[in-house]
Write a protein that holds these residues in place. Sequence first.
Motif, PDB file in Angstrom:
ATOM      1  N   MET A   1       0.832  -1.188   0.000  1.00 30.00           N
ATOM      2  CA  MET A   1       0.000   0.000   0.000  1.00 30.00           C
ATOM      3  C   MET A   1       0.878   1.253   0.000  1.00 30.00           C
ATOM      4  O   MET A   1       1.966   1.264   0.545  1.00 30.00           O
ATOM      5  CB  MET A   1      -0.902   0.025   1.240  1.00 30.00           C
ATOM      6  N   PHE A  10      -7.238   4.417  -0.613  1.00 30.03           N
ATOM      7  CA  PHE A  10      -5.808   4.136  -0.502  1.00 30.03           C
ATOM      8  C   PHE A  10      -5.318   3.615  -1.843  1.00 30.03           C
ATOM      9  O   PHE A  10      -6.113   3.246  -2.715  1.00 30.03           O
ATOM     10  CB  PHE A  10      -5.519   3.140   0.631  1.00 30.03           C
ATOM     11  N   GLN A  12      -3.236   0.875  -3.925  1.00 26.68           N
ATOM     12  CA  GLN A  12      -2.718  -0.497  -3.893  1.00 26.68           C
ATOM     13  C   GLN A  12      -1.824  -0.724  -5.102  1.00 26.68           C
ATOM     14  O   GLN A  12      -2.215  -0.437  -6.238  1.00 26.68           O
ATOM     15  CB  GLN A  12      -3.880  -1.496  -3.916  1.00 26.68           C
ATOM     16  N   VAL A  19      -0.426   1.751  -9.859  1.00 23.33           N
ATOM     17  CA  VAL A  19      -1.200   1.560  -8.633  1.00 23.33           C
ATOM     18  C   VAL A  19      -2.669   1.780  -8.965  1.00 23.33           C
ATOM     19  O   VAL A  19      -3.009   2.436  -9.960  1.00 23.33           O
ATOM     20  CB  VAL A  19      -0.769   2.531  -7.512  1.00 23.33           C
ATOM     21  N   ILE A  22      -8.238   2.534  -4.376  1.00 19.95           N
ATOM     22  CA  ILE A  22      -9.265   1.638  -3.847  1.00 19.95           C
ATOM     23  C   ILE A  22     -10.051   2.355  -2.748  1.00 19.95           C
ATOM     24  O   ILE A  22      -9.458   2.939  -1.842  1.00 19.95           O
ATOM     25  CB  ILE A  22      -8.607   0.368  -3.253  1.00 19.95           C
ATOM     26  N   ARG A  24     -12.007   2.973   0.695  1.00 20.85           N
ATOM     27  CA  ARG A  24     -11.634   2.422   2.002  1.00 20.85           C
ATOM     28  C   ARG A  24     -12.524   1.252   2.416  1.00 20.85           C
ATOM     29  O   ARG A  24     -12.093   0.373   3.155  1.00 20.85           O
ATOM     30  CB  ARG A  24     -11.700   3.528   3.060  1.00 20.85           C
ATOM     31  N   ARG A  28     -11.776  -6.775  -1.735  1.00 26.53           N
ATOM     32  CA  ARG A  28     -11.441  -7.300  -3.064  1.00 26.53           C
ATOM     33  C   ARG A  28     -12.222  -8.568  -3.418  1.00 26.53           C
ATOM     34  O   ARG A  28     -12.589  -8.779  -4.565  1.00 26.53           O
ATOM     35  CB  ARG A  28      -9.932  -7.595  -3.124  1.00 26.53           C
ATOM     36  N   ARG A  78       2.688   4.488 -10.950  1.00 25.07           N
ATOM     37  CA  ARG A  78       3.276   4.335  -9.620  1.00 25.07           C
ATOM     38  C   ARG A  78       4.360   5.385  -9.408  1.00 25.07           C
ATOM     39  O   ARG A  78       5.251   5.554 -10.259  1.00 25.07           O
ATOM     40  CB  ARG A  78       3.863   2.939  -9.473  1.00 25.07           C
TER      41      ARG A  78
END
Length: 288
Positions: A1, A10, A12, A19, A22, A24, A28, A78
């Motif tokens: 994370m 956040f 992932q 990345v 996602i 909170r 998944r 990323r």
Amino acid sequence: MLGGLSDFAFAQVLDEHSVILIPREYIRDDPEQLLRREPSALCCFRTCIAYELLGKDHPNIARYISRDAWTGFPILARPTGPPLEVFLDKHRSKMFSSSSSEVNTTYLPLVLNWALQALSGLAFIHSHENFYYKDLSIYNCWLSSDLSLSLIGFLNADFRDQQGCLHAGFGSFRGPTLRLTRIKPHASVKSDLFDWATFVYTLMTNKEPERDPFNAYLDVPKQIRAKDYPQLSEHLMGKIVRKCWLQEYQNAMDVRRDVAAFLLDSGFEVDGDGIRGFVPANIPDIST
């Protein structure tokens, strides 16, 4: 994370290059979660719309790759460095001495660089009609390996899409409470510049500017109406920060002109969206 986000989502890691943002509440292995209209999920879906509306990359905004084919959540490039908040936690003792609440001269050019880069990102956003970032803070920025700064968009932004539909962000509970949107609910150029001033003040002093931090949520509207803002030294752009808090600037480019003049008077020179000749890697003992 990865950190560096609002309280709604956040990041992932998908692979070495990307990345995914996602919500909170997202789980998944629960496909039914996709059907829930949680505010955080709406923030992620709206982020895709915002990036696609802007239509092109900017060096000081985290790069958008695509929507995830399965979830529809945004995939971003990323970052090659850490979240800004992580860097600050690691280097705070080097940036600020125990006897001073002002950033030291070694790290000041780096903070000035970040201030310019955040301002550049805001100027790009504002070049699109009715588009406001709304959530600038140390928690919504990533750094690259050369310590240049990017805003992470656009979980809490306010904007209108091509059909004229308003997408209004919810506002984050992370970061400073001193925001113009506490008394003016609709975001604007001036509210973004107000947030930029608070962002700069925090970087310069390692403090947040609320006058009553233990009662900030109730006191901030009174503080803004009273125009009771903390003093920041002139050599740390105090005059410019105060003018932003007092809503005296009409746009980000006006602020940038004053920042460029300030830097020139301080012995620096602006080159694009940074300080000419400044190499963060040359700061002693610096690392990401």
